[in-house]
Design a protein around this motif. Structure first.
Motif, mmCIF file in Angstrom:
data_model
loop_
_atom_site.group_PDB
_atom_site.id
_atom_site.type_symbol
_atom_site.label_atom_id
_atom_site.label_comp_id
_atom_site.label_asym_id
_atom_site.label_seq_id
_atom_site.Cartn_x
_atom_site.Cartn_y
_atom_site.Cartn_z
ATOM 1 N N ARG A 125 0.834 -1.202 0.000
ATOM 2 C CA ARG A 125 0.000 0.000 0.000
ATOM 3 C C ARG A 125 0.876 1.262 0.000
ATOM 4 O O ARG A 125 0.584 2.233 -0.706
ATOM 5 N N TYR A 708 -20.845 1.564 4.414
ATOM 6 C CA TYR A 708 -22.105 1.374 5.144
ATOM 7 C C TYR A 708 -22.571 2.651 5.841
ATOM 8 O O TYR A 708 -23.642 2.675 6.432
ATOM 9 N N MET A 709 -21.770 3.696 5.783
ATOM 10 C CA MET A 709 -22.258 4.980 6.287
ATOM 11 C C MET A 709 -23.387 5.509 5.400
ATOM 12 O O MET A 709 -24.241 6.251 5.852
ATOM 13 N N MET B 1 -3.282 1.498 7.751
ATOM 14 C CA MET B 1 -2.870 2.702 8.468
ATOM 15 C C MET B 1 -1.357 2.860 8.411
ATOM 16 O O MET B 1 -0.643 1.914 8.133
ATOM 17 N N TYR B 2 -0.924 4.074 8.633
ATOM 18 C CA TYR B 2 0.509 4.332 8.687
ATOM 19 C C TYR B 2 1.021 4.004 10.085
ATOM 20 O O TYR B 2 0.264 3.958 11.054
ATOM 21 N N LYS B 38 -7.329 3.759 9.465
ATOM 22 C CA LYS B 38 -7.310 2.592 8.582
ATOM 23 C C LYS B 38 -7.462 2.999 7.127
ATOM 24 O O LYS B 38 -6.927 2.348 6.234
ATOM 25 N N GLN B 39 -8.169 4.070 6.898
ATOM 26 C CA GLN B 39 -8.304 4.565 5.515
ATOM 27 C C GLN B 39 -7.137 5.464 5.112
ATOM 28 O O GLN B 39 -7.153 6.033 4.017
ATOM 29 N N ARG B 40 -6.166 5.599 5.981
ATOM 30 C CA ARG B 40 -4.979 6.418 5.726
ATOM 31 C C ARG B 40 -5.334 7.888 5.490
ATOM 32 O O ARG B 40 -4.688 8.576 4.704
ATOM 33 N N SER B 176 -26.276 4.683 8.262
ATOM 34 C CA SER B 176 -25.328 4.781 9.376
ATOM 35 C C SER B 176 -26.001 4.694 10.732
ATOM 36 O O SER B 176 -25.374 4.347 11.727
#
Lengths: 787, 260
Positions: A125, A708-709, B1-2, B38-40, B176
């Motif tokens: 990544r 899912y939001m 994540m970083y 987690k989504q950076r 949500s």
């Protein structure tokens, strides 16, 4: 007294023991020694020209094994489409190339541009972030009507337009259909949207490629509903790997719903990269990736018209649909709006004249393909909505109008090319009326109104075509594969049995229900029988599980193979009993000579087959193992009638489902508990489509519902306890079990009754609402009431 | 994540010191921050967990008010019951996993425009207690994801006066289940307070017209036909600004009705 074993019993699902105790073996649970990990760099624009990709900085990052781009796949096949539709002018559909990694252009958000193989997922990544891609953004094609307009930007520059095909069915009948509309006493017209859906199986997709230099053998572990289909498509059409050198394993799979039928770029990539890197290569989709790379479902825009005579008989039906293909043709995409949709437009009714037009359109969105029901929910929704609207316009009872037009004689050849072998539509409607206390509805409505709520009752029927077949016919219709299935019954010396099946179980409970059939046929305990599935190196070539086909097609192959086993076992028993095979009877696992008390047990015969000391070696081979392939003579046609009662909060527009009833005719039933569960799950997904789920792109092709939001999945408290009835049974006439299939019925049959109920509720409150598009979300319902 | 460093101090003072590093980030229950990492979408060098600080835990009842430690999880507020409306609100945030990790301090520091807690803090006239000062709720919320907190300032506690009556009505966004519109109504010694979350582009706000009407007549009837101006309301996939404005009226009337 219900049966406690064999066909018709409801033993609990044996596979649930491992699923519920964390002992399942899913693809992501598999780790191959020395594996590297891949991360795909995906397009964040919907449409763009790739001017250049610079991987030099990324290649120098820690842990990077190799970086791939489209250039690495030049000269290698693209992802094939498994169905060629011929348009109304006799021309083949437009079929664009679908490269494994983007070449020249990106065509949807999520289109893979490059792939980084590295020692860890995080390193892959990190390196992907260091790849420099020069993309010139192009106008995105999102709306289907705009995509077909003169001068629209083309998704594929080498095609003549964004039109994949213009299909007319049956085109020769169109003048007669149009003429009938001219003379009709009443015409009901409805324009509607069957919205785009994301399947969202609990387990995201995973692929692991493995390659042995020593043997030149490839293995792909993948989350698939049909490992042999992947082996054929990927081996033959994409990578050119001889099929005997390619093993495809789909172990436990956590739900498919259609979206795991298709051959995906990530599978081909991992298989290719494993050889190129000489390392096993693993990819596990994140949920975010799943939203932008799993094939989506539905996405039709339709106008339907129903013509009736003065006595309210349906005299003609015509529909005009735009069907979204997305940016590329997914494996079976072209067949869904055509042969799985047009052929169902007769529904349960004897409408003599039907014309279906479908224009399939390319857009800069994720490819669309089969999702639970696949074409049949789209057909059922429009038909059952227009019938309901007609009943309201004519002021007649919606159930009575349906009953008046039911097909009652079978076999029945519809005007849309299929022949229903059997059915009893009054029977399922009677069963439904037995579930819903229609007489008490007025009182329930009054009670709701006392609480400031509007109450509605909606009903619909459905017909389904399962177990798509026979192969020679579907070949004429454009299928590039056969649609048979296969089973091998392998009996051991001590009498236990492994049944290797081409069908794949990923929630359907085959490991429990299939043994019930073999146990019934032989008369031994189900615990002596195991099902083996999902590994191309273990099972015969089968086409897998989709379209509610497993028990009707693969189950029939299993019956045929078991019949061969029994025939051979009788010969062995005849030898042991010194009698003629014609006199041997098999009952409860005992072979006996008719009219005598002489018998041998199943285990005596199986032992003799493998320890053939006292055995007719001159007449029959040792061993007890048989394979059968089964290619059905026709589809099967489950049918049913569903009803939904809703309450609408007029202040907020929120719809709650108060009750839901389903009466289905699945023919004979192997395991009633599993069938109930399949129907429950299907209705849950149907309610999800009717009230909650909606995949939305903005005008730039950005996915607005990428998590899912914003993508609303149905949850336990969104659905009621269901009332289901499967007592109306008209067995299929052309397969040995008389079964029809039940996997998709709930998802096909439930959306119209929910929307019919919402419309009924709103009209009861004096609102001039004749239709509401799915999902009937609170904001939409409120807007409809306050327009 | 970083990659990041992780520290778990046991006192507020140590936490403040750890947060002195540039690019250090306080971690409450992590229910927003961890998915962001987690989504950076964030790259703090150090995460400073506040969950090991005992002085920031728990709820004390002081008679006229309660004090909730900044690191107290929603489940503990839900089971407390000293202010029923507040406990009900906490008990309907997210799912059990969220409620057993997410904290009141984390939620208020984040000030998500669709979060529930901001409406309770504003509706009840709470005081936000930090390591350096006390901030009245009326001064604390400064627009979507924006608060009066300074860099490195930690919410150590929230002081909540007990209302004469209060109720929270949440209309859930279907996906949500955050508040599409949430309205917290409280009858306090200083008058009626109506705080609205989920609806406005400016984040949580007090609906002063409704408060004025209710101060004259605390009944749902006093709000008949009233809704705030749709201008400035959020418009998205799940509802237009007009729908949200309408829902504010509906949910406020329901909250008032539930108070009496």
């Amino acid at each position: 007294m219900p049966k406690d074993h064999g066909i018709g019993a409801s033993p609990k699902r044996r596979e649930d023991v491992r699923f519920l105790t964390g002992e399942g073996n899913y693809t992501d649970d598999i780790n191959v020694n020395g594996q590297a990990y891949v991360h795909f760099l995906r397009s964040d624009v919907a449409h763009g020209k790739i001017n250049g990709i610079d991987t030099s900085a990324a290649a120098a990052m820690p842990g990077v094994v190799k970086i791939f781009t489209g250039a690495d796949f030049e000269g290698i096949g693209g992802l094939p489409c498994g169905w060629q539709v011929t348009d109304k002018h006799g021309e083949p559909m437009q079929e664009p190339a679908h490269p494994v990694l983007a070449q020249g252009k990106v065509r949807h958000v999520g289109d893979p541009i490059a792939a980084v193989v590295a020692e860890s997922v995080e390193q892959a990544r990190d390196a992907a972030e260091a790849i420099e891609v020069d993309i010139e953004e192009l106008p995105a094609v999102v709306d289907m009507k705009a995509a077909l307009s003169e001068g629209a930007t083309k998704v594929h520059d080498d095609l003549t337009s964004n039109l994949c095909y213009d299909w007319g069915f049956v085109e020769e009948v169109k003048p007669d259909v149009d003429a009938a509309f001219e003379t009709a006493a009443h015409v009901t017209t409805l324009e509607l949207v069957n919205q785009r859906m994301v399947a969202n199986p609990m387990e995201p997709r995973v692929a692991i490629g493995d390659y042995s230099r020593g043997t030149d053998e490839h293995t792909l572990y993948t989350t698939s509903q049909n490992p042999h289909v992947i082996r054929l498509l990927m081996g033959a059409f994409v990578l050119g790997i001889p099929e005997h050198k390619l093993r495809v394993v789909a172990p436990d799979v956590g739900g498919g719903f259609g979206t795991k039928i298709f051959h995906y770029a990530e599978e081909a990539f991992c298989t290719f990269a494993a050889k190129a890197c000489n390392r096993p290569v693993k990819w596990t989709s994140s949920r975010s990736e799943a939203f932008m790379s799993d094939a989506h479902g539905r996405d039709h825009v339709t106008k339907i018209e129903l013509a009736l005579d003065a006595d309210n008989n349906f005299i003609a039906l015509r529909t005009d649909t735009l069907a979204n293909m997305g940016a590329y043709l997914s494996t079976f995409a072209p067949s869904v709006p055509t042969w799985l949709h047009g052929t169902l437009m007769a529904g349960n009714y004897k409408t003599p004249l039907i014309h279906v037009n479908v224009r399939a359109v390319f857009t800069n969105t994720v490819p669309v393909d089969a999702y639970r029901g696949a074409g049949r929910p789209e057909a059922t929704f429009q038909l059952e909505r227009v019938v309901d609207k007609a009943a309201r316009e004519l002021g007649v009872d919606p159930i009575a109008l349906r009953r008046q037009n039911f097909i009652t004689e079978f076999p029945y050849a519809t005007p849309v090319a299929v022949e229903y072998d059997t059915g009893d539509y009054h029977g399922t409607m009677d069963a439904l009326e037995g579930l819903i206390d229609r007489d008490g509805f007025a009182a329930r409505r009054a009670e709701s109104e006392k609480n400031g709520k509007l109450r509605g009752l909606g009903v619909n029927c459905y017909i389904e075509a399962c177990g798509i077949a026979p192969s020679n016919l579907v070949g004429q219709l454009g299928a590039r594969a056969g649609l048979y299935d296969a089973a091998t019954v392998r009996v051991t010396a001590t009498g236990s049995i492994s049944v290797m099946v081409g069908a794949h179980s990923h929630g359907q409970g085959h490991e429990t229900s299939f043994p019930q059939v073999v146990a019934e046929m032989i008369g031994i305990d189900e615990s002596q029988i195991d099902i083996v599935h999902g590994d191309s190196s273990k099972i015969p070539f089968g086409m897998g599980t989709y379209g509610s086909r497993s028990i009707a097609v693969c189950g029939s192959a299993m019956v045929r193979a078991t019949e061969k086993i029994i025939a051979k076992a009788k010969k062995i028993a005849a030898h042991l009993l010194e009698a003629s095979d014609a006199d041997i009877e098999l009952k409860d696992g005992q072979f006996s000579v008719a009219g005598t008390d002489k018998s041998v047990a199943w285990g005596d015969v199986t032992l003799a087959a493998y320890v053939p000391h006292n055995y007719p070696l001159e007449d029959i081979e040792p061993g007890l193992e048989e394979t059968a392939f089964y290619d059905p003579a026709n589809f099967t046609y489950p049918s049913g009638a569903y009803a939904c009662e809703v309450e609408v909060d007029p202040e907020t527009g929120k719809v709650t489902i108060e009750s839901f009833a389903a009466a289905d005719d699945f023919g004979n039933i192997i395991n009633p508990m599993i069938v109930d569960g399949q129907v429950h799950g299907g209705i849950g997904q149907g309610i999800g489509q009717a009230l909650l789920e909606n995949c939305v792109y903005d005008e730039n092709g950005q996915l607005m519902t990428g998590s899912y939001m914003d993508y609303a999945m149905p949850r336990a408290d969104d659905v009621p306890f269901y009332a289901v009835d499967h007592s109306s049974q008209t067995p299929c006439t052309h397969n040995p079990l008389g079964v029809k299939g039940c996997g998709e019925a709930g998802a096909i049959g439930s959306p119209p009754s929910v929307i019919n109920a919402v419309v009924d509720a709103l009209q009861s409150g004096g609102h001039d609402v004749t239709h509401i598009d799915m999902p009937a979300s609170p904001s939409r319902v409120w807007a409809a009431m306050n327009k | 994540m970083y990659n990041f460093d992780y520290e778990k101090p046991s006192t507020v003072a140590d936490a403040v010191a750890a947060l002195g590093d540039e690019d250090a980030q306080a971690l409450g229950g992590g229910q927003t921050l961890i998915p962001t990492l987690k989504q950076r979408l964030a790259s703090p060098t150090t995460l400073v967990s506040l969950s090991g600080i005992s002085e920031m835990q728990g709820i004390t009842d002081e008679g006229g008010s309660i004090t909730i430690g900044g690191a107290t999880v929603h489940a503990d507020v839900a089971s407390n019951g000293a202010i029923a409306a507040l406990s009900d609100l906490a008990g309907n945030i997210g799912d059990p996993a969220v409620r057993n990790r997410g904290t009141i301090g984390g939620s208020l520091a984040n000030n998500d425009p669709s979060a529930c807690y901001p409406s309770a803090a504003l509706g009840l006239g709470a005081t936000i207690v930090t390591n350096t000062r006390e901030i009245a709720a009326d001064d604390y919320f400064q627009g979507m994801f924006s608060t009066a907190l300074d860099e490195g300032e930690i919410i150590t506690a929230v002081k909540v006066p007990k209302p004469e009556a209060a109720n929270y009505q949440k209309f859930e966004q279907p996906a949500s289940r955050f508040a599409l519109v949430g309205v917290f109504v409280a009858k306090t010694s200083g008058g009626v307070r109506v705080a609205v979350t989920g609806a406005s582009e400016e984040g949580v706000f007090r609906w002063s017209e409704a408060e004025a009407a209710l101060n004259g007549n605390f009944s749902a009837d006093a709000l008949e036909g009233m809704a705030p101006d749709a201008d400035g309301m959020i418009a998205d996939l799940h509802g237009t600004s007009a729908y949200r404005a309408h829902l504010v009226g509906v949910m406020t009337r329901r909250a008032v009705a539930a108070c009496s």
